[in-house]
Design a protein around this motif. Structure first.
Motif, PDB file in Angstrom:
ATOM      1  N   ALA A 231      -5.021 122.041  63.476  1.00  0.00           N
ATOM      2  CA  ALA A 231      -5.298 120.867  62.639  1.00  0.00           C
ATOM      3  C   ALA A 231      -6.790 120.709  62.422  1.00  0.00           C
ATOM      4  O   ALA A 231      -7.589 120.861  63.353  1.00  0.00           O
ATOM      5  CB  ALA A 231      -4.722 119.611  63.287  1.00  0.00           C
ATOM      6  N   SER A 232      -7.166 120.401  61.199  1.00  0.00           N
ATOM      7  CA  SER A 232      -8.564 120.230  60.821  1.00  0.00           C
ATOM      8  C   SER A 232      -8.825 118.800  60.399  1.00  0.00           C
ATOM      9  O   SER A 232      -7.990 118.170  59.739  1.00  0.00           O
ATOM     10  CB  SER A 232      -8.899 121.183  59.664  1.00  0.00           C
ATOM     11  N   VAL A 233      -9.974 118.276  60.774  1.00  0.00           N
ATOM     12  CA  VAL A 233     -10.365 116.931  60.334  1.00  0.00           C
ATOM     13  C   VAL A 233     -10.444 116.867  58.812  1.00  0.00           C
ATOM     14  O   VAL A 233     -10.035 115.887  58.187  1.00  0.00           O
ATOM     15  CB  VAL A 233     -11.713 116.535  60.967  1.00  0.00           C
ATOM     16  N   LEU A 234     -10.972 117.926  58.218  1.00  0.00           N
ATOM     17  CA  LEU A 234     -11.188 117.935  56.774  1.00  0.00           C
ATOM     18  C   LEU A 234      -9.879 117.934  55.993  1.00  0.00           C
ATOM     19  O   LEU A 234      -9.795 117.334  54.919  1.00  0.00           O
ATOM     20  CB  LEU A 234     -12.013 119.167  56.396  1.00  0.00           C
ATOM     21  N   PHE A 235      -8.860 118.595  56.540  1.00  0.00           N
ATOM     22  CA  PHE A 235      -7.583 118.725  55.830  1.00  0.00           C
ATOM     23  C   PHE A 235      -6.453 118.096  56.644  1.00  0.00           C
ATOM     24  O   PHE A 235      -5.379 118.654  56.781  1.00  0.00           O
ATOM     25  CB  PHE A 235      -7.290 120.196  55.547  1.00  0.00           C
ATOM     26  N   ALA A 236      -6.721 116.924  57.181  1.00  0.00           N
ATOM     27  CA  ALA A 236      -5.787 116.285  58.115  1.00  0.00           C
ATOM     28  C   ALA A 236      -4.542 115.759  57.416  1.00  0.00           C
ATOM     29  O   ALA A 236      -4.573 115.380  56.235  1.00  0.00           O
ATOM     30  CB  ALA A 236      -6.487 115.144  58.835  1.00  0.00           C
ATOM     31  N   ASP A 237      -3.459 115.730  58.173  1.00  0.00           N
ATOM     32  CA  ASP A 237      -2.252 115.026  57.762  1.00  0.00           C
ATOM     33  C   ASP A 237      -2.433 113.587  58.222  1.00  0.00           C
ATOM     34  O   ASP A 237      -2.252 113.264  59.401  1.00  0.00           O
ATOM     35  CB  ASP A 237      -1.024 115.665  58.411  1.00  0.00           C
ATOM     36  N   LEU A 238      -2.802 112.720  57.298  1.00  0.00           N
ATOM     37  CA  LEU A 238      -3.170 111.354  57.667  1.00  0.00           C
ATOM     38  C   LEU A 238      -2.044 110.598  58.346  1.00  0.00           C
ATOM     39  O   LEU A 238      -2.280 109.769  59.240  1.00  0.00           O
ATOM     40  CB  LEU A 238      -3.641 110.583  56.430  1.00  0.00           C
ATOM     41  N   ALA A 239      -0.823 110.877  57.953  1.00  0.00           N
ATOM     42  CA  ALA A 239       0.316 110.184  58.556  1.00  0.00           C
ATOM     43  C   ALA A 239       0.411 110.473  60.047  1.00  0.00           C
ATOM     44  O   ALA A 239       0.896 109.644  60.824  1.00  0.00           O
ATOM     45  CB  ALA A 239       1.610 110.585  57.859  1.00  0.00           C
ATOM     46  N   LYS A 240      -0.070 111.647  60.456  1.00  0.00           N
ATOM     47  CA  LYS A 240      -0.003 112.039  61.865  1.00  0.00           C
ATOM     48  C   LYS A 240      -1.308 111.793  62.619  1.00  0.00           C
ATOM     49  O   LYS A 240      -1.290 111.639  63.838  1.00  0.00           O
ATOM     50  CB  LYS A 240       0.347 113.523  61.969  1.00  0.00           C
ATOM     51  N   SER A 241      -2.430 111.780  61.900  1.00  0.00           N
ATOM     52  CA  SER A 241      -3.722 111.807  62.594  1.00  0.00           C
ATOM     53  C   SER A 241      -4.544 110.529  62.514  1.00  0.00           C
ATOM     54  O   SER A 241      -5.333 110.245  63.418  1.00  0.00           O
ATOM     55  CB  SER A 241      -4.567 112.955  62.043  1.00  0.00           C
ATOM     56  N   GLU A 242      -4.393 109.749  61.453  1.00  0.00           N
ATOM     57  CA  GLU A 242      -5.370 108.686  61.231  1.00  0.00           C
ATOM     58  C   GLU A 242      -5.338 107.597  62.301  1.00  0.00           C
ATOM     59  O   GLU A 242      -6.398 107.146  62.763  1.00  0.00           O
ATOM     60  CB  GLU A 242      -5.204 108.053  59.847  1.00  0.00           C
ATOM     61  N   ASP A 243      -4.170 107.177  62.719  1.00  0.00           N
ATOM     62  CA  ASP A 243      -4.112 106.158  63.769  1.00  0.00           C
ATOM     63  C   ASP A 243      -4.800 106.652  65.040  1.00  0.00           C
ATOM     64  O   ASP A 243      -5.513 105.890  65.712  1.00  0.00           O
ATOM     65  CB  ASP A 243      -2.665 105.775  64.075  1.00  0.00           C
ATOM     66  N   ASN A 244      -4.593 107.922  65.356  1.00  0.00           N
ATOM     67  CA  ASN A 244      -5.237 108.489  66.540  1.00  0.00           C
ATOM     68  C   ASN A 244      -6.749 108.576  66.364  1.00  0.00           C
ATOM     69  O   ASN A 244      -7.516 108.326  67.306  1.00  0.00           O
ATOM     70  CB  ASN A 244      -4.683 109.883  66.836  1.00  0.00           C
ATOM     71  N   GLN A 245      -7.196 108.909  65.157  1.00  0.00           N
ATOM     72  CA  GLN A 245      -8.638 109.006  64.947  1.00  0.00           C
ATOM     73  C   GLN A 245      -9.290 107.632  65.002  1.00  0.00           C
ATOM     74  O   GLN A 245     -10.401 107.481  65.532  1.00  0.00           O
ATOM     75  CB  GLN A 245      -8.958 109.699  63.622  1.00  0.00           C
ATOM     76  N   VAL A 246      -8.625 106.628  64.475  1.00  0.00           N
ATOM     77  CA  VAL A 246      -9.145 105.262  64.587  1.00  0.00           C
ATOM     78  C   VAL A 246      -9.266 104.872  66.052  1.00  0.00           C
ATOM     79  O   VAL A 246     -10.285 104.314  66.491  1.00  0.00           O
ATOM     80  CB  VAL A 246      -8.241 104.268  63.836  1.00  0.00           C
ATOM     81  N   ARG A 247      -8.223 105.163  66.828  1.00  0.00           N
ATOM     82  CA  ARG A 247      -8.271 104.830  68.249  1.00  0.00           C
ATOM     83  C   ARG A 247      -9.346 105.638  68.959  1.00  0.00           C
ATOM     84  O   ARG A 247     -10.023 105.129  69.871  1.00  0.00           O
ATOM     85  CB  ARG A 247      -6.899 105.085  68.886  1.00  0.00           C
ATOM     86  N   ALA A 248      -9.528 106.894  68.552  1.00  0.00           N
ATOM     87  CA  ALA A 248     -10.584 107.720  69.136  1.00  0.00           C
ATOM     88  C   ALA A 248     -11.952 107.096  68.882  1.00  0.00           C
ATOM     89  O   ALA A 248     -12.818 107.066  69.771  1.00  0.00           O
ATOM     90  CB  ALA A 248     -10.525 109.131  68.557  1.00  0.00           C
ATOM     91  N   HIS A 249     -12.155 106.603  67.665  1.00  0.00           N
ATOM     92  CA  HIS A 249     -13.411 105.908  67.349  1.00  0.00           C
ATOM     93  C   HIS A 249     -13.591 104.692  68.243  1.00  0.00           C
ATOM     94  O   HIS A 249     -14.679 104.471  68.803  1.00  0.00           O
ATOM     95  CB  HIS A 249     -13.436 105.499  65.880  1.00  0.00           C
ATOM     96  N   GLU A 250     -12.555 103.902  68.383  1.00  0.00           N
ATOM     97  CA  GLU A 250     -12.664 102.677  69.184  1.00  0.00           C
ATOM     98  C   GLU A 250     -12.999 102.984  70.639  1.00  0.00           C
ATOM     99  O   GLU A 250     -13.875 102.346  71.234  1.00  0.00           O
ATOM    100  CB  GLU A 250     -11.355 101.887  69.101  1.00  0.00           C
ATOM    101  N   LEU A 251     -12.313 103.968  71.217  1.00  0.00           N
ATOM    102  CA  LEU A 251     -12.559 104.320  72.611  1.00  0.00           C
ATOM    103  C   LEU A 251     -13.942 104.944  72.792  1.00  0.00           C
ATOM    104  O   LEU A 251     -14.641 104.667  73.776  1.00  0.00           O
ATOM    105  CB  LEU A 251     -11.482 105.278  73.117  1.00  0.00           C
ATOM    106  N   ALA A 252     -14.333 105.799  71.854  1.00  0.00           N
ATOM    107  CA  ALA A 252     -15.650 106.422  71.936  1.00  0.00           C
ATOM    108  C   ALA A 252     -16.751 105.383  71.756  1.00  0.00           C
ATOM    109  O   ALA A 252     -17.782 105.430  72.442  1.00  0.00           O
ATOM    110  CB  ALA A 252     -15.780 107.522  70.885  1.00  0.00           C
ATOM    111  N   PHE A 253     -16.553 104.451  70.848  1.00  0.00           N
ATOM    112  CA  PHE A 253     -17.523 103.373  70.651  1.00  0.00           C
ATOM    113  C   PHE A 253     -17.759 102.635  71.962  1.00  0.00           C
ATOM    114  O   PHE A 253     -18.902 102.378  72.367  1.00  0.00           O
ATOM    115  CB  PHE A 253     -17.015 102.411  69.565  1.00  0.00           C
ATOM    116  N   GLU A 254     -16.668 102.289  72.651  1.00  0.00           N
ATOM    117  CA  GLU A 254     -16.786 101.586  73.926  1.00  0.00           C
ATOM    118  C   GLU A 254     -17.506 102.449  74.959  1.00  0.00           C
ATOM    119  O   GLU A 254     -18.354 101.949  75.719  1.00  0.00           O
ATOM    120  CB  GLU A 254     -15.395 101.211  74.441  1.00  0.00           C
ATOM    121  N   ALA A 255     -17.183 103.736  74.996  1.00  0.00           N
ATOM    122  CA  ALA A 255     -17.809 104.626  75.970  1.00  0.00           C
ATOM    123  C   ALA A 255     -19.303 104.778  75.716  1.00  0.00           C
ATOM    124  O   ALA A 255     -20.113 104.775  76.653  1.00  0.00           O
ATOM    125  CB  ALA A 255     -17.124 105.994  75.932  1.00  0.00           C
TER     126      ALA A 255
END
Length: 443
Positions: A231-255
């Motif tokens: 899986a590539s960020v550039l060619f992501a399947d948004l239905a499968k990846s976007e919620d996880n990427q949003v959560r990744a941003h939130e957790l990384a922001f906190e860290a």
């Protein structure tokens, strides 16, 4: 927020030698004087350039993009190979940027280098990026760090990237480990570069035509890695990846905010000046499709990074082609620097946060058009500041002519030309032009 820029005459002999590809080595004309009507920008305004690790460092062989560039079939017109060799020449680049007159430097730390295997972190690579940041401070540049500029480790892509349920925790672990080492020297940071990039790509009408090749390329990557997915960020399947990427941003922001270090953390967003044309136009729907959840995430961060290159015109049928006879850039989109003012206003209004222009520029071999683009874009920055919008910096894309992803080395966005064989850096007239404005802090 940053240290003053050292005067060129005050640079050490070693710095001058290391930067021998700099201004004195060129036959460029002196930078033009600023217009009498120019006005100062706020004290502490950041002037600089933006770069990405994979695009300039070279030999990033543990990354997903390296693999994708080298399988068959591939969407990439050529592989990145040595890129600009900035992994070894970073100090030369930093000295050159300082000599040009800049006081900030945006660059990426490469996850694929720092964590080449899951859970195995390289102290040597962390030390490398520490040296990059120390060089920035030594030469008066505020280090503006991107934790992920599209590339990810091959092992991460092979497990499904941000489609995998564990991806938020894994990205946050990387952010925490990198911040533990590098945080004290950071001046600002963003979790993701253009977090909405997959949305931007997928809404373009012409993308449908390349979907079979993208699928074949990703399948070839999976086969090369001995896995059943890639899986590539550039060619992501948004239905499968976007919620996880949003959560990744939130957790990384906190860290990242947990420190060490005390600096603003934001997210950068690919923004176009979306202009509705005619009755019943779908401009609002296109905006929703392009930005998705990321405007809301920026509103919760310390700043929003605006990355703008052109406009998008939308009528009742959707996205329109560029107007007949419009000037096009080497990247194929409309030459429209006024888009930056519109997106700054949009970002400030929608997020309520300070704005950094973290990318803005033009792919062209006609440097006079780059200068024209810069001046018209900066006029928009000036207008926003005059209207009370909190714009804190302008970071031009890019310092160097570099590897432009699927287009290889054919598109040149740099203020500085790079010889593909010797890696010699040669500043263009546009570098002096923008540098003069940076030194004066006036537009």
């Amino acid at each position: 927020m940053t240290r003053p820029i050292p005067d060129i005459a005050g640079l050490s002999r070693r710095a001058v030698i290391a930067g021998s590809v700099g201004l004195a080595a060129t036959a460029l004309s002196p930078a033009p004087a600023l217009a009498a009507t120019s006005k100062p920008l706020p004290k502490g305004f950041w002037w600089g350039t933006a770069t990405a690790a994979h695009q300039i460092e070279g030999n990033n062989s543990n990354s997903d993009f390296w693999l994708a560039e080298n399988v068959k079939p591939t969407l990439f017109q050529e592989p990145s190979l040595d890129a600009c060799d900035s992994y070894h020449r970073y100090e030369e680049d930093i000295i050159l940027a300082a000599k040009l007159g800049f006081n900030a430097h945006r660059f990426g730390i490469e996850w694929a280098r720092i964590e080449p295997e899951p859970g195995r972190f390289s102290e040597a690579e962390l030390d490398h990026y520490l040296r990059v940041m120390e060089a920035c401070h030594a030469h008066g540049l505020a280090p503006v760090v991107t934790f992920s500029h599209w590339t990810v480790p091959r092992w991460f892509a092979a497990m499904g990237g941000f489609e995998h349920a564990d991806s938020p925790a894994l990205f946050a672990r990387f952010a925490e480990r990198a911040t533990a080492k590098l945080g004290p020297l950071m001046a600002a940071a963003s979790t993701f570069n253009e977090a909405n990039i997959a949305r931007v790509i997928q809404i373009r009408p012409e993308v449908k035509a390349i979907e079979p090749l993208v699928r074949a390329m990703l399948a070839a990557c999976a086969k090369a890695g001995g896995t059943d997915r890639f899986a590539s960020v550039l060619f992501a399947d948004l239905a499968k990846s976007e919620d996880n990427q949003v959560r990744a941003h939130e957790l990384a922001f906190e860290a990242i905010k947990a420190g060490p270090g005390n600096f603003p953390v934001g997210v950068t967003i690919s923004m176009q000046d979306i202009q509705g044309v005619g009755d019943g136009n779908k401009a609002e729907a296109v905006a929703d499709a392009i930005y998705g959840p990321w405007i809301a995430q920026a509103a919760k961060a310390d700043f929003v990074g605006v990355q703008t290159y052109t406009r998008v015109r939308v009528d009742a049928n959707g996205i329109m082609p560029a107007p007949k006879g419009a000037e096009l850039t080497a990247a194929g989109y409309e030459f429209y620097p006024e888009a930056l003012e519109a997106t700054i206003r949009f970002a400030a209004k929608r997020t309520g946060k300070p704005v950094f222009v973290t990318e803005n520029g033009i792919g062209t071999d006609d440097d006079s058009r780059r200068i024209a683009y810069i001046d018209r874009a900066l006029a928009g920055v000036r207008a926003c500041i005059d209207d009370g919008i909190d714009v804190r910096g302008y970071l031009h894309w890019s310092l160097l002519d570099n590897f432009e992803w699927v287009f290889g080395y054919k598109q040149r966005f740099g203020l500085v030309a790079v010889d593909r064989r010797t890696f010699k850096r040669t500043p263009k007239q546009s570098a002096l032009h923008l540098g003069a404005r940076a030194r004066a802090n006036r537009v």
